[in-house]
Structure formats: C-alpha cells, structure tokens
Write an enzyme that holds these catalytic residues in place. Structure first.
Site, PDB file in Angstrom:
ATOM      1  CD  GLU A  18      -3.219   0.416   0.354  1.00  0.00           C
ATOM      2  OE1 GLU A  18      -2.846   1.572   0.088  1.00  0.00           O
ATOM      3  OE2 GLU A  18      -4.330  -0.024   0.019  1.00  0.00           O
ATOM      4  NE  ARG A 101      -5.213  -2.743   9.185  1.00  0.00           N
ATOM      5  CZ  ARG A 101      -5.410  -2.315   7.942  1.00  0.00           C
ATOM      6  NH1 ARG A 101      -5.227  -1.028   7.630  1.00  0.00           N
ATOM      7  NH2 ARG A 101      -5.808  -3.134   6.997  1.00  0.00           N
ATOM      8  CG  ASN A 103      -6.686   1.327   5.112  1.00  0.00           C
ATOM      9  OD1 ASN A 103      -5.781   0.479   5.147  1.00  0.00           O
ATOM     10  ND2 ASN A 103      -7.530   1.410   4.100  1.00  0.00           N
ATOM     11  CG  ASN A 154      -8.621   2.424   0.991  1.00  0.00           C
ATOM     12  OD1 ASN A 154      -7.407   2.579   1.030  1.00  0.00           O
ATOM     13  ND2 ASN A 154      -9.206   1.245   1.170  1.00  0.00           N
ATOM     14  CG  ASP A 204      -7.302  -0.256  -1.736  1.00  0.00           C
ATOM     15  OD1 ASP A 204      -7.031   0.672  -0.961  1.00  0.00           O
ATOM     16  OD2 ASP A 204      -6.997  -1.428  -1.512  1.00  0.00           O
TER      17      ASP A 204
HETATM   18  O1  LIG Z   1      -5.412  -1.720   1.584  1.00  0.00           O
HETATM   19  C1  LIG Z   1      -6.353  -1.240   2.202  1.00  0.00           C
HETATM   20  O2  LIG Z   1      -6.797  -0.155   2.011  1.00  0.00           O
HETATM   21  C2  LIG Z   1      -6.941  -2.092   3.258  1.00  0.00           C
HETATM   22  O3  LIG Z   1      -6.076  -2.095   4.331  1.00  0.00           O
HETATM   23  C3  LIG Z   1      -7.089  -3.468   2.692  1.00  0.00           C
HETATM   24  O4  LIG Z   1      -7.348  -4.331   3.660  1.00  0.00           O
HETATM   25  C4  LIG Z   1      -8.033  -3.519   1.499  1.00  0.00           C
HETATM   26  O5  LIG Z   1      -8.348  -2.295   0.998  1.00  0.00           O
HETATM   27  C5  LIG Z   1      -9.319  -4.223   1.768  1.00  0.00           C
HETATM   28  O6  LIG Z   1      -9.100  -5.537   2.128  1.00  0.00           O
HETATM   29  C6  LIG Z   1     -10.243  -4.164   0.605  1.00  0.00           C
HETATM   30  O7  LIG Z   1     -11.468  -4.376   1.003  1.00  0.00           O
HETATM   31 ZN   LIG Z   2      -5.988   1.128   0.607  1.00  0.00          ZN
END
Ligand SMILES: O=C(O)[C@H](O)[C@@H](O)[C@H](O)[C@H](O)CO
Ligand SMILES: [Zn+2]
Length: 299
Positions: A18, A101, A103, A154, A204
C-alpha cells in the site's frame, strides 16, 4: 497506438502492499506492507529493496519536509527516521477502539497529513462496520477528526486547483468529492463522483494526474481506472496481472511512470498459484500522462 507496458519491479509477496510514494531525492519508491508490518524503499537505480520493520500494522507512509518520513502505525501518527530505524509516536487516535487501525493517508498541498482508520479485518473486506474515521494531523501536531462512521478509509487526493478533496470509503463502492478549503484544511459538501461497476470491485487507493484525472486502484478488480471528475465518467482501464491491486502513484523521471502496489493476503492456494506475483509492485509505462510530486508533511 497504445504502448502501455506493465512490469513487476519487486517480485516479493507483500501481504498488503500500500501507500506507494515516489521520493525524488532518493530516486526511490517508498511503500508499506500493512500486515507485513514494514516500510519498504525500492531504489530505481540499484533495484534493491531496503525495509524497516515495525511492531504494528503500518498503513501508510508520507514524506516529511525536515527529511525522513511520517507513518501511520496501528492507531498512531508517528515519525520514522530511516537511518536509525527509529519510530516515535506523534499522536494516538481512536483510543476507545482497540480493534481499529489506520489505513490510507496522504499529505495535502499545504503540508497537512490526512489519514483514516478502520476496524481490523477478519478477512479482506470483512470487518465490523462503521468503526473508522478520517483525521488530519496538522504541522503543529494537533489532530482534527472530520467525520466517523467509515468502513474502510481509503483513496484520497486533491484536485490540481486544491479546491476539491477526493475520498474513498471502500465499502461504499464509490469515489466521493468534497469542497476543500486549503487555508483551513476543512472539507464540506460531500457528494458522489463515481460509482464502481461490478467487475471493478472495491475502490482502494488513488492519485491524480497532471490533467486533473483520477487513477483508482481496484481491489479484487485487477486494474487501475482513470476517472474524469468533471463528468463522473471512466475514461480508461489498465488491467494488471494480479487481482488485488491496492494503490497507485506516479513517479520516475518526470513522473511519467505509474507504480501500483498489490496484496496477496486472503488468497487461497489455487488463486495464488495462478497469480504468483500477487503482492508485488508493478510499474506501468507508456500511459502518456504524468503525475505530480507528492507533498511533504510540514511538521
Ligand atoms: O489496503 C487497504 O486499504 C486495506 O487495508 C485493505 O485491507 C483492502 O483495501 C481491503 O481488504 C479491501 O477491502
Ligand atoms: Zn488502501
């Protein structure tokens, strides 16, 4: 006409790769492996990856004006000194939510660090709903919560004129826009900009290009899509050889290359044997568009 080329540049299986960020001064790509609990740096000259391991899920990394990096670690904003591999907590959020957590996150054009939270997943996209929130860490280290009730925080980037903030709550399957006040860092007037089609699956990470179009990585969709925020239409699809594409950024010389992270966590053996590069980092060239440099945290 199209000469789009896709190459796997890091053939390692990140659990959840990521937050790709191009760091010009190092000619390197920085990214994280969230559940692999490490921050990685791929040097475009040596092709080598260095990494720093941490003691909690690290969901994003951003550049810092004073050098080094800021990261989101568990539910903390933290500073990372690469050379000594030291991590210092800046602020703790969601203290009442031990299962949360951070993201995805990104720095705004004024040097503020935006990042959102989510509940830890039971398996990909399966989690306790509405536990997340979106936060900003200001350069003076104060924190503001913009809203809560988020499933998977996200996406995120800003329009080229800095008047719009783009955001994704993955399980809404949509890309949203807000009015943005660069002076104050406040967001308002949330609306939907694009709704994903079924085969695009889960939106995402995302980034903007120099034409003001958004590139969204589609988790389980195996692609990045290019959207026109003016019309709310998809204008291009680039498919990748892995399904779990998680995020994208521009980098390289003149920011003409796109880097895409991916994940392998939650894949069964059968799928993994068909997609052995799952969790790898990919470079796309020949897109014919460029990106913009990432902003650095000003605190
Ligand atoms: O990468 C991210 O943003 C989350 O931490 C992931 O876990 C995925 O996006 C998720 O699984 C999709 O649904
Ligand atoms: Zn992500």
């Amino acid at each position: 006409m199209s000469s789009v080329k896709i190459e796997c540049i890091v053939n390692e299986n990140c659990k959840i790769g990521e937050s790709p960020v191009w760091e010009e001064k190092e000619s390197s790509l920085i990214y994280v492996d969230i559940s692999g609990k490490k921050i990685c740096r791929w040097n475009s000259f040596t092709k080598q990856v260095q990494s720093v391991s941490v003691d909690a899920p690290v969901s994003c990394v951003a550049l810092r004006k004073s050098g080094d990096y800021v990261i989101t670690l568990g539910t903390r904003f933290a500073a990372l000194k690469w050379k000594d591999q030291s991590v210092t907590t800046i602020v703790h959020v969601d203290k009442d939510k031990p299962n949360n957590r951070f993201n995805d996150g990104k720095v705004d054009p004024a040097g503020r660090f935006f990042a959102g939270t989510m509940a830890e997943e039971i398996r990909p996209a399966v989690l306790e709903r509405h536990q997340g929130a979106l936060y900003t860490l200001f350069p003076d280290h104060s924190v503001v919560k913009h809203f809560d009730q988020v499933d998977i925080s996200n996406g995120l980037d800003w329009s080229l004129d800095h008047k719009t903030f783009f955001y994704i709550d993955s399980l809404s399957y949509s890309v949203d826009a807000f009015d943005y006040d660069l002076q104050t860092g406040k967001i308002s007037n949330r609306r939907n900009m694009y709704k994903l089609e079924k085969e695009e699956s889960i939106p995402d990470g995302m980034c903007i290009d120099t034409e003001g179009k958004l590139w969204v990585a589609c988790y389980d969709g195996g692609r990045v899509i290019r959207l026109d925020p003016e019309t709310g239409k998809r204008i291009q699809t680039v498919k990748l050889p892995v399904d779990k594409t998680t995020s994208c950024c521009f980098g390289g010389k003149d920011y003409s290359e796109m880097y895409v992270t991916s994940a392998c966590q939650g894949m069964d053996d059968e799928l993994f044997s068909r997609q052995p590069r799952a969790g790898g980092i990919f470079k796309i060239t020949g897109l014919g568009v460029k990106g913009i440099p990432q902003h650095s945290f000003a605190g």
